[in-house]
Design a protein around this motif. Structure first.
Motif, PDB file in Angstrom:
ATOM      1  N   PHE A 186      93.105  15.408  76.792  1.00  0.00           N
ATOM      2  CA  PHE A 186      93.361  16.747  76.268  1.00  0.00           C
ATOM      3  C   PHE A 186      93.230  17.799  77.362  1.00  0.00           C
ATOM      4  O   PHE A 186      92.249  17.829  78.102  1.00  0.00           O
ATOM      5  N   ARG A 187      94.209  18.701  77.432  1.00  0.00           N
ATOM      6  CA  ARG A 187      94.207  19.749  78.454  1.00  0.00           C
ATOM      7  C   ARG A 187      94.391  21.150  77.852  1.00  0.00           C
ATOM      8  O   ARG A 187      94.716  22.096  78.558  1.00  0.00           O
ATOM      9  N   GLY A 188      94.190  21.265  76.547  1.00  0.00           N
ATOM     10  CA  GLY A 188      94.321  22.561  75.885  1.00  0.00           C
ATOM     11  C   GLY A 188      92.992  23.288  75.813  1.00  0.00           C
ATOM     12  O   GLY A 188      92.139  23.155  76.689  1.00  0.00           O
ATOM     13  N   VAL A 189      92.803  24.063  74.737  1.00  0.00           N
ATOM     14  CA  VAL A 189      91.572  24.827  74.519  1.00  0.00           C
ATOM     15  C   VAL A 189      90.691  24.059  73.536  1.00  0.00           C
ATOM     16  O   VAL A 189      91.108  23.772  72.419  1.00  0.00           O
ATOM     17  N   TYR A 190      89.499  23.748  73.963  1.00  0.00           N
ATOM     18  CA  TYR A 190      88.557  22.980  73.152  1.00  0.00           C
ATOM     19  C   TYR A 190      87.423  23.903  72.729  1.00  0.00           C
ATOM     20  O   TYR A 190      86.742  24.490  73.572  1.00  0.00           O
ATOM     21  N   VAL A 191      87.232  24.040  71.421  1.00  0.00           N
ATOM     22  CA  VAL A 191      86.179  24.897  70.877  1.00  0.00           C
ATOM     23  C   VAL A 191      85.087  24.010  70.303  1.00  0.00           C
ATOM     24  O   VAL A 191      85.292  23.336  69.293  1.00  0.00           O
ATOM     25  N   ASP A 192      83.933  23.988  70.955  1.00  0.00           N
ATOM     26  CA  ASP A 192      82.806  23.263  70.390  1.00  0.00           C
ATOM     27  C   ASP A 192      82.043  24.225  69.488  1.00  0.00           C
ATOM     28  O   ASP A 192      81.355  25.136  69.948  1.00  0.00           O
ATOM     29  N   ALA A 193      82.190  24.044  68.176  1.00  0.00           N
ATOM     30  CA  ALA A 193      81.569  24.938  67.194  1.00  0.00           C
ATOM     31  C   ALA A 193      80.366  24.288  66.530  1.00  0.00           C
ATOM     32  O   ALA A 193      80.072  24.539  65.364  1.00  0.00           O
ATOM     33  N   ASN A 194      79.667  23.432  67.267  1.00  0.00           N
ATOM     34  CA  ASN A 194      78.542  22.692  66.716  1.00  0.00           C
ATOM     35  C   ASN A 194      77.214  23.370  67.043  1.00  0.00           C
ATOM     36  O   ASN A 194      77.117  24.175  67.974  1.00  0.00           O
ATOM     37  N   ALA A 195      76.188  23.010  66.299  1.00  0.00           N
ATOM     38  CA  ALA A 195      74.857  23.590  66.503  1.00  0.00           C
ATOM     39  C   ALA A 195      74.149  22.847  67.623  1.00  0.00           C
ATOM     40  O   ALA A 195      73.292  21.993  67.397  1.00  0.00           O
ATOM     41  N   VAL A 196      74.529  23.161  68.856  1.00  0.00           N
ATOM     42  CA  VAL A 196      73.934  22.513  70.018  1.00  0.00           C
ATOM     43  C   VAL A 196      73.258  23.555  70.898  1.00  0.00           C
ATOM     44  O   VAL A 196      73.594  24.738  70.863  1.00  0.00           O
ATOM     45  N   SER A 197      72.325  23.098  71.707  1.00  0.00           N
ATOM     46  CA  SER A 197      71.611  23.999  72.601  1.00  0.00           C
ATOM     47  C   SER A 197      72.539  24.469  73.718  1.00  0.00           C
ATOM     48  O   SER A 197      73.534  23.802  74.047  1.00  0.00           O
ATOM     49  N   PRO A 198      72.248  25.615  74.339  1.00  0.00           N
ATOM     50  CA  PRO A 198      73.042  26.046  75.490  1.00  0.00           C
ATOM     51  C   PRO A 198      73.105  24.992  76.588  1.00  0.00           C
ATOM     52  O   PRO A 198      74.137  24.835  77.252  1.00  0.00           O
ATOM     53  N   GLN A 199      72.026  24.261  76.765  1.00  0.00           N
ATOM     54  CA  GLN A 199      71.993  23.205  77.772  1.00  0.00           C
ATOM     55  C   GLN A 199      72.999  22.102  77.451  1.00  0.00           C
ATOM     56  O   GLN A 199      73.767  21.661  78.316  1.00  0.00           O
ATOM     57  N   ARG A 200      73.020  21.654  76.207  1.00  0.00           N
ATOM     58  CA  ARG A 200      73.990  20.617  75.835  1.00  0.00           C
ATOM     59  C   ARG A 200      75.414  21.172  75.865  1.00  0.00           C
ATOM     60  O   ARG A 200      76.358  20.470  76.225  1.00  0.00           O
ATOM     61  N   MET A 201      75.560  22.438  75.479  1.00  0.00           N
ATOM     62  CA  MET A 201      76.887  23.052  75.520  1.00  0.00           C
ATOM     63  C   MET A 201      77.432  23.071  76.941  1.00  0.00           C
ATOM     64  O   MET A 201      78.625  22.834  77.164  1.00  0.00           O
ATOM     65  N   ALA A 202      76.575  23.336  77.919  1.00  0.00           N
ATOM     66  CA  ALA A 202      77.009  23.324  79.314  1.00  0.00           C
ATOM     67  C   ALA A 202      77.482  21.937  79.727  1.00  0.00           C
ATOM     68  O   ALA A 202      78.479  21.790  80.462  1.00  0.00           O
ATOM     69  N   ARG A 203      76.805  20.904  79.249  1.00  0.00           N
ATOM     70  CA  ARG A 203      77.207  19.527  79.572  1.00  0.00           C
ATOM     71  C   ARG A 203      78.547  19.201  78.926  1.00  0.00           C
ATOM     72  O   ARG A 203      79.414  18.566  79.548  1.00  0.00           O
ATOM     73  N   ILE A 204      78.753  19.636  77.682  1.00  0.00           N
ATOM     74  CA  ILE A 204      80.034  19.424  76.998  1.00  0.00           C
ATOM     75  C   ILE A 204      81.156  20.096  77.777  1.00  0.00           C
ATOM     76  O   ILE A 204      82.238  19.530  77.953  1.00  0.00           O
ATOM     77  N   ALA A 205      80.899  21.302  78.251  1.00  0.00           N
ATOM     78  CA  ALA A 205      81.914  22.024  79.018  1.00  0.00           C
ATOM     79  C   ALA A 205      82.263  21.287  80.299  1.00  0.00           C
ATOM     80  O   ALA A 205      83.434  21.217  80.692  1.00  0.00           O
ATOM     81  N   GLU A 206      81.279  20.724  80.963  1.00  0.00           N
ATOM     82  CA  GLU A 206      81.526  19.962  82.192  1.00  0.00           C
ATOM     83  C   GLU A 206      82.439  18.779  81.926  1.00  0.00           C
ATOM     84  O   GLU A 206      83.373  18.499  82.688  1.00  0.00           O
ATOM     85  N   VAL A 207      82.150  18.058  80.830  1.00  0.00           N
ATOM     86  CA  VAL A 207      82.936  16.862  80.490  1.00  0.00           C
ATOM     87  C   VAL A 207      84.396  17.215  80.248  1.00  0.00           C
ATOM     88  O   VAL A 207      85.304  16.556  80.765  1.00  0.00           O
ATOM     89  N   LEU A 208      84.652  18.268  79.472  1.00  0.00           N
ATOM     90  CA  LEU A 208      86.023  18.642  79.138  1.00  0.00           C
ATOM     91  C   LEU A 208      86.738  19.282  80.316  1.00  0.00           C
ATOM     92  O   LEU A 208      87.925  19.014  80.562  1.00  0.00           O
ATOM     93  N   ALA A 209      86.041  20.140  81.056  1.00  0.00           N
ATOM     94  CA  ALA A 209      86.670  20.834  82.184  1.00  0.00           C
ATOM     95  C   ALA A 209      87.103  19.854  83.264  1.00  0.00           C
ATOM     96  O   ALA A 209      88.116  20.070  83.939  1.00  0.00           O
ATOM     97  N   ALA A 210      86.362  18.757  83.414  1.00  0.00           N
ATOM     98  CA  ALA A 210      86.724  17.761  84.428  1.00  0.00           C
ATOM     99  C   ALA A 210      88.083  17.146  84.150  1.00  0.00           C
ATOM    100  O   ALA A 210      88.778  16.701  85.075  1.00  0.00           O
ATOM    101  N   GLY A 211      88.504  17.132  82.886  1.00  0.00           N
ATOM    102  CA  GLY A 211      89.796  16.575  82.521  1.00  0.00           C
ATOM    103  C   GLY A 211      90.892  17.617  82.408  1.00  0.00           C
ATOM    104  O   GLY A 211      92.027  17.283  82.043  1.00  0.00           O
ATOM    105  N   GLY A 212      90.573  18.871  82.674  1.00  0.00           N
ATOM    106  CA  GLY A 212      91.594  19.917  82.654  1.00  0.00           C
ATOM    107  C   GLY A 212      91.620  20.783  81.417  1.00  0.00           C
ATOM    108  O   GLY A 212      92.473  21.659  81.285  1.00  0.00           O
ATOM    109  N   ALA A 213      90.689  20.581  80.480  1.00  0.00           N
ATOM    110  CA  ALA A 213      90.649  21.410  79.279  1.00  0.00           C
ATOM    111  C   ALA A 213      89.900  22.715  79.559  1.00  0.00           C
ATOM    112  O   ALA A 213      89.077  22.790  80.468  1.00  0.00           O
ATOM    113  N   THR A 214      90.206  23.737  78.770  1.00  0.00           N
ATOM    114  CA  THR A 214      89.464  24.993  78.804  1.00  0.00           C
ATOM    115  C   THR A 214      88.520  25.008  77.617  1.00  0.00           C
ATOM    116  O   THR A 214      88.951  24.794  76.479  1.00  0.00           O
ATOM    117  N   VAL A 215      87.252  25.248  77.857  1.00  0.00           N
ATOM    118  CA  VAL A 215      86.242  25.120  76.810  1.00  0.00           C
ATOM    119  C   VAL A 215      85.758  26.494  76.350  1.00  0.00           C
ATOM    120  O   VAL A 215      85.507  27.380  77.169  1.00  0.00           O
TER     121      VAL A 215
END
Length: 291
Positions: free
Chosen positions: A87-116
């Motif tokens: 996936f290389r589109g816009v990914y919205v993580d709307a889950n109840a996660v901590s800022p720390q976990r959210m940063a990790r999610i962003a890293e995973v998606l951004a590495a593949g070309g998605a915008t988080v």
């Protein structure tokens, strides 16, 4: 991109509120892939009017925007699956996660070309205007794109200035008060019940704190069916507390309370009295050493 579909992973209970199609612009919406989900999840997606995809790759190829709405414990795994699907589109993580976990999610998606985009939903499933908010932070153009999908809908967008993590922090700060209040009220009722003064406590609370979950046991009932989701959310809240040097005990204690109600998953007929009784029974067993 030549397509403008919106995908949701995985609708669950929150997805029931999407049946009125809360966004304005997207012509279609892809629900969770047909495989790998429970029959209940597939029924909820169909009932909400979501178009099921054959698999995750089909959904990510079809959609320009993907929203992740799942239990917090699964959020990172879902992000990894979407990244592996290319996936290389816009990914919205709307889950109840901590800022720390959210940063990790962003890293995973951004590495593949998605915008988080970091998203935080507050309120019930979006069925009518004025009840549910979607806070958004991160890449400004992507935030504006997502906000535009929901402007004027039952799910009101609230863009926040600043980086990924701000929406998640706001969501968890609100949830820490709102949901821990239910655990605290249930514990207070269980304490009173254990000492034979529950009726007196409810009478006192009705006069002194009339708009709280402590004032009437029926206000606790809804927490039973949601406890299986709220328990891991308390873990995310504890992580967010720790990240800024705050004590984690409030969230950890609430998690233990919700853990005792996990057997009531999605039970809409639950009563507050039953939840209080469950806490009392568990406390007596622990005190006596009974397994």
């Amino acid at each position: 991109m030549g397509h403008r579909d919106v995908g949701i992973l995985h609708p669950g209970d929150m997805g029931r509120g999407w049946r009125r199609r809360p966004w304005r612009e997207a012509p279609r919406c892809g629900g969770c892939p047909a495989g790998g989900r429970s029959a209940a999840s597939r029924r909820r997606a169909a009932g909400a009017g979501l178009l099921a995809a054959a698999d995750l790759r089909e959904l990510t190829e079809r959609c320009e925007v993907v929203l992740s709405v799942c239990p917090p414990a699964a959020a990172l795994d879902v992000a990894r699956e979407v990244a592996r699907a290319g996936f290389r589109g816009v990914y919205v993580d709307a889950n109840a996660v901590s800022p720390q976990r959210m940063a990790r999610i962003a890293e995973v998606l951004a590495a593949g070309g998605a915008t988080v985009v970091d998203g935080g939903i507050t309120g019930p499933p979006p069925r009518e205007a004025g009840t549910t908010r979607l806070y958004l932070s991160g890449d400004a153009p992507a935030v504006a794109r997502v906000a535009g999908l929901f402007t004027g809908s039952a799910l009101a967008p609230f863009p926040l200035d600043g980086p990924i993590g701000r929406a998640s922090a706001l969501k968890l700060a609100f949830a820490s008060y709102n949901k821990i209040t239910y655990a605290l009220a249930a514990q207070a009722c269980a304490l009173a019940d254990g000492h034979g003064v529950l009726d007196e406590l409810l009478d006192l609370a009705a006069g002194a704190l009339p708009h709280t979950p402590l004032a009437a046991t029926e206000r606790l009932a809804g927490a039973g069916g949601k406890a299986w989701r709220w328990e891991p959310e308390m873990g995310e809240i504890a992580r967010a507390f720790a990240q800024v040097g705050l004590p984690t005990g409030f969230a950890e204690a609430a998690a233990e309370t919700f853990r005792r109600w996990e057997a009531h998953k999605d039970d809409t007929a639950m009563t507050g009295a039953r939840l209080i009784a469950d806490l009392c029974t568990a406390e007596r067993h622990e005190g006596s050493g009974t397994p």
